[in-house]
Write a protein that holds these residues in place. Structure first.
Motif, short mmCIF file in Angstrom:
data_model
loop_
_atom_site.label_atom_id
_atom_site.label_comp_id
_atom_site.label_asym_id
_atom_site.label_seq_id
_atom_site.Cartn_x
_atom_site.Cartn_y
_atom_site.Cartn_z
N ALA A 1 0.84 -1.21 0.00
CA ALA A 1 0.00 0.00 0.00
C ALA A 1 0.87 1.25 0.00
N ALA A 2 1.93 1.24 0.83
CA ALA A 2 2.84 2.40 0.87
C ALA A 2 3.52 2.61 -0.48
N ALA A 3 3.93 1.50 -1.11
CA ALA A 3 4.64 1.60 -2.39
C ALA A 3 3.74 2.19 -3.48
N VAL A 4 2.51 1.68 -3.57
CA VAL A 4 1.61 2.16 -4.63
C VAL A 4 1.19 3.60 -4.35
N ALA A 5 0.85 3.90 -3.09
CA ALA A 5 0.44 5.27 -2.75
C ALA A 5 1.57 6.26 -3.03
N ALA A 6 2.78 5.89 -2.61
CA ALA A 6 3.92 6.78 -2.84
C ALA A 6 4.20 6.91 -4.34
N SER A 7 4.04 5.82 -5.08
CA SER A 7 4.33 5.86 -6.53
C SER A 7 3.43 6.86 -7.24
N VAL A 8 2.13 6.79 -6.97
CA VAL A 8 1.22 7.66 -7.72
C VAL A 8 1.43 9.13 -7.34
N GLU A 9 1.74 9.39 -6.07
CA GLU A 9 2.01 10.78 -5.67
C GLU A 9 3.31 11.27 -6.29
N MET A 10 4.33 10.41 -6.29
CA MET A 10 5.62 10.81 -6.86
C MET A 10 5.52 11.01 -8.37
N LEU A 11 4.65 10.23 -9.02
CA LEU A 11 4.46 10.41 -10.46
C LEU A 11 3.89 11.79 -10.76
N GLU A 12 2.94 12.24 -9.90
CA GLU A 12 2.36 13.56 -10.10
C GLU A 12 3.42 14.65 -9.92
N ALA A 13 4.29 14.45 -8.91
CA ALA A 13 5.37 15.42 -8.70
C ALA A 13 6.33 15.39 -9.89
N LEU A 14 6.62 14.19 -10.38
CA LEU A 14 7.53 14.05 -11.53
C LEU A 14 6.98 14.78 -12.76
N ALA A 15 5.66 14.66 -12.95
CA ALA A 15 5.04 15.32 -14.10
C ALA A 15 5.26 16.83 -14.04
N ILE A 16 5.13 17.40 -12.83
CA ILE A 16 5.31 18.85 -12.68
C ILE A 16 6.78 19.23 -12.91
N VAL A 17 7.70 18.43 -12.35
CA VAL A 17 9.13 18.75 -12.50
C VAL A 17 9.54 18.64 -13.98
N LEU A 18 9.05 17.61 -14.67
CA LEU A 18 9.37 17.46 -16.10
C LEU A 18 8.83 18.64 -16.90
N ALA A 19 7.60 19.05 -16.56
CA ALA A 19 6.99 20.17 -17.29
C ALA A 19 7.81 21.45 -17.09
N VAL A 20 8.21 21.69 -15.83
CA VAL A 20 9.02 22.89 -15.54
C VAL A 20 10.35 22.77 -16.25
N GLY A 21 10.98 21.60 -16.17
CA GLY A 21 12.30 21.41 -16.77
C GLY A 21 12.30 21.59 -18.28
N MET A 22 11.28 21.04 -18.94
CA MET A 22 11.26 21.09 -20.40
C MET A 22 10.89 22.48 -20.94
N THR A 23 10.20 23.28 -20.12
CA THR A 23 9.80 24.61 -20.62
C THR A 23 10.72 25.72 -20.12
N ARG A 24 11.23 25.58 -18.87
CA ARG A 24 11.99 26.69 -18.28
C ARG A 24 13.43 26.31 -17.95
N GLY A 25 13.79 25.07 -18.13
CA GLY A 25 15.17 24.65 -17.83
C GLY A 25 15.21 23.69 -16.66
N PHE A 26 16.00 22.62 -16.83
CA PHE A 26 16.03 21.58 -15.80
C PHE A 26 16.78 22.01 -14.54
N ARG A 27 17.70 22.98 -14.69
CA ARG A 27 18.46 23.41 -13.51
C ARG A 27 17.50 23.99 -12.46
N ASP A 28 16.65 24.92 -12.91
CA ASP A 28 15.72 25.54 -11.96
C ASP A 28 14.69 24.53 -11.45
#
Lengths: 240, 70
Positions: A3-30
């Motif tokens: 349960a912890a693994a699946v719950a953490a995975s889906v939340e982390m995926l949402e965070a990853l989506a935001i970080v990828l979006a920021v990185g690809m549009t404004r730069g991965f460093r920031d």
């Protein structure tokens, strides 16, 4: 651990989506500066609050508190999952979230030089909020005696899995059945929440820990029935 | 800052007040029933009472939910 693994995975995926979006549009460093700062903040917050919350409490009281948090998270995920699968809301998708975030950031004024604080803030907020949810779920699942190591192991597995997906860029996000995963996590968290709350109030479950299985079964069947009834009542929602 | 606090509230308590109030009411009701039942009866049946209350909260939270995008 599951349960912890699946719950953490889906939340982390949402965070990853935001970080990828920021990185690809404004730069991965920031994007990484914002994300790493948020991740460090969440870990420090959990390290500071975890022992204080879980350390000296009475065992029965602790079980009720842990159960209450799990019920709050579990019922909310279950409710959203039922509404999404019944067509009352659009289905959750980290890939759609990635596209929306990227579109919003592309429309914003880009920074010519120096640190891009807007990009850092977007990455920070996304990772901090999703990370805090992971932290609270792991603390709640790990709060019962003997459960901390499996909960931490589950979260660590999720981190490795999501990091691997991140390295392979965003394409796998499209293929994950996130709505169904979230509904499953909702069922599991609600079953754990009921189990711990009742134990904290002095209940002795028939078949001991196996009660988790029949509780999860009852909640899963209820969710399935609710989806069937609600899906017949309204047409499917348009895709987001 | 305000939007961060609002997101934190939604993260912990959910989108509506139905679930936090319902969970609180369920636990309160369970405590009242525990006090009014013999100890053995509560130990055997209390968990099922709580599970039934939780199902009631879930069912109530699904009533008349408007269609929304997210």
């Amino acid at each position: 651990m599951g349960a912890a693994a699946v719950a953490a995975s889906v939340e982390m995926l949402e965070a990853l989506a935001i970080v990828l979006a920021v990185g690809m549009t404004r730069g991965f460093r920031d994007a990484w500066v914002g994300a790493v700062t948020a991740a460090v903040g969440v870990v420090l917050l959990c390290l500071a609050l975890g022992p204080a919350l879980l350390g000296n409490a009475d065992l029965h009281f602790l079980r009720v508190i842990v159960g209450t948090f799990l019920l709050l998270f579990g019922l909310e995920w279950l409710r959203k999952g039922i509404l999404r699968l019944a067509g009352r809301r659009s289905r959750t998708s980290s890939y759609e979230e990635f596209l929306e975030e990227r579109e919003a950031l592309t429309e914003a004024t880009p920074v010519s030089s120096g640190p891009d604080w807007a990009a850092r803030l977007v990455a920070f907020k996304g990772v901090f909020l999703e990370g805090l949810e992971v932290g609270l779920i792991v603390l709640a699942l790990g709060g019962a005696p003997g459960h901390l190591a499996p909960a931490l192991l589950g979260a660590a597995m999720a981190l490795v899995l999501v990091a691997a997906i991140g390295l392979l860029l965003h394409r796998p996000l499209r293929r994950l059945p996130e709505t169904q995963l979230k509904l499953g996590v909702g069922v599991a968290l609600t079953a754990f929440g009921t189990f711990f709350s009742a134990e904290g109030l002095g209940v002795e479950w028939p078949l001991s820990d196996l009660a988790l299985l029949y509780l999860a079964g009852v909640y899963a069947i209820t969710a399935w029935l609710a989806i069937s009834v609600m899906a017949q009542a309204v047409p499917m929602a348009e895709p987001a | 800052m305000r939007s961060l606090l609002s997101s934190l509230r939604r993260l912990i308590l959910g989108e509506t007040w139905t679930i936090p109030l319902g969970v609180g009411a369920s636990l309160g009701l369970a405590i009242v029933i525990r006090a009014s039942l013999p100890s053995a009866a509560w130990e055997a049946a209390g968990g099922f009472c709580l599970a039934a209350f939780v199902l009631g909260v879930l069912a109530y939270s699904l009533r008349r939910t408007p269609r929304t995008r997210r």
